[in-house]
Design an enzyme around this catalytic site. Structure first.
Site, PDB file in Angstrom:
ATOM      1  CG  ASN A  10      10.405  18.001  -4.278  1.00  0.00           C
ATOM      2  OD1 ASN A  10      10.049  17.211  -5.144  1.00  0.00           O
ATOM      3  ND2 ASN A  10      11.377  18.879  -4.466  1.00  0.00           N
ATOM      4  CG  HIS A  12      10.282  15.909  -9.098  1.00  0.00           C
ATOM      5  ND1 HIS A  12      10.380  15.137 -10.221  1.00  0.00           N
ATOM      6  CD2 HIS A  12       9.647  17.032  -9.467  1.00  0.00           C
ATOM      7  CE1 HIS A  12       9.827  15.755 -11.227  1.00  0.00           C
ATOM      8  NE2 HIS A  12       9.364  16.922 -10.798  1.00  0.00           N
ATOM      9  CG  ASP A  69      18.788  21.528   3.381  1.00  0.00           C
ATOM     10  OD1 ASP A  69      17.758  21.769   2.724  1.00  0.00           O
ATOM     11  OD2 ASP A  69      19.612  22.415   3.662  1.00  0.00           O
ATOM     12  CE1 TYR A 151      20.659  26.091  -9.396  1.00  0.00           C
ATOM     13  CE2 TYR A 151      19.876  24.761  -7.565  1.00  0.00           C
ATOM     14  CZ  TYR A 151      20.197  25.989  -8.098  1.00  0.00           C
ATOM     15  OH  TYR A 151      20.062  27.117  -7.330  1.00  0.00           O
TER      16      TYR A 151
END
Ligand code: IMP
Length: 207
Positions: A10, A12, A69, A151
């Site tokens: 990922n 980001h 995580d 989110y």
């Protein structure tokens, strides 16, 4: 430079973690160590999943590595989506669909308290360690902002009147779950190892 594998693909996450760890660390990605498959996240908790991912990398490479995580834990939803945050609405990482579902679940709900929690599992010199970072806040009633991912457009951290997606990466990192977890990880990385290392074989046996 200290070389360490970060178990992610990922982009980001990678840039957030790079910014917090600083120039003393060279982060190596999964692709760079030849792991191109998705690492199975079969754990029932964030702690288990972070450890599964770190062990997966250590077992295959023997290199110092860490995995994170993250879950969004919403009070009125009994801690959901939690460990299922990535696949809340669909089977894939569909951020838009996840945010739509979260807004629908919270429609008409007054209690919008939530927190992001990141667990990081580190395997260094074969020794396993775990650290955590938490940020408390509320879920907005509509999406705002275009920065970040996941989110972020819905999460307003305590003490702010804007979402993570309306903040610069630097401001988010300073207070975010991942920023805090990685700051704690950095502290661990500067400490001497005290316990006996595990060989990759012994790590396997514990699974
Ligand atoms: P992961 O398993 O750590 O990749 O995170 C699970 C899911 O949580 C991701 O797919 C995102 O939807 C969400 N998530 C993780 N970190 C963040 C963040 O920093 N901001 C917003 N959402 C995030």
């Amino acid at each position: 430079m200290i070389k360490i594998v970060f178990a992610t693909n990922n982009a980001h996450k990678l840039s957030e973690v790079r910014a917090v760890l600083g120039d003393d660390y060279e982060l190596v990605t999964l692709k760079e160590v030849g792991i191109t498959e998705d690492i199975p996240e079969t754990g029932a908790t964030l702690d288990e999943n972070a450890l599964i991912k770190a062990r997966y990398v250590f077992d295959r490479t023997g290199l110092d590595c860490f995995a994170d995580d993250t879950g969004l834990e919403v009070e009125a939803l009994g801690g959901a989506p939690g460990v299922h945050s990535a696949r809340y609405a669909t089977d894939g990482h569909d951020f838009k669909a996840n945010n739509r579902k979260l807004l629908a679940e919270l429609e008409g709900v007054d209690n919008r308290r939530a927190r992001f929690r990141t667990v990081v599992s580190l395997i260094r010199g074969g020794v396993e360690q775990q650290v955590e970072g938490i940020v408390e806040g509320v879920i907005a009633t509509e999406e705002s902002g275009a920065e970040g991912f996941g989110y972020d457009p819905l999460f307003i951290p305590d003490g702010y009147d804007k979402t993570f997606a309306e903040m610069t990466a630097q401001d988010k990192n300073a207070i975010s779950h991942r920023g805090r977890a990685i700051a704690a990880l950095k502290k661990r990385l500067t400490k001497k190892l005290l316990s006996q290392p595990l060989t990759p074989k012994r790590v396997n046996k514990k699974m």
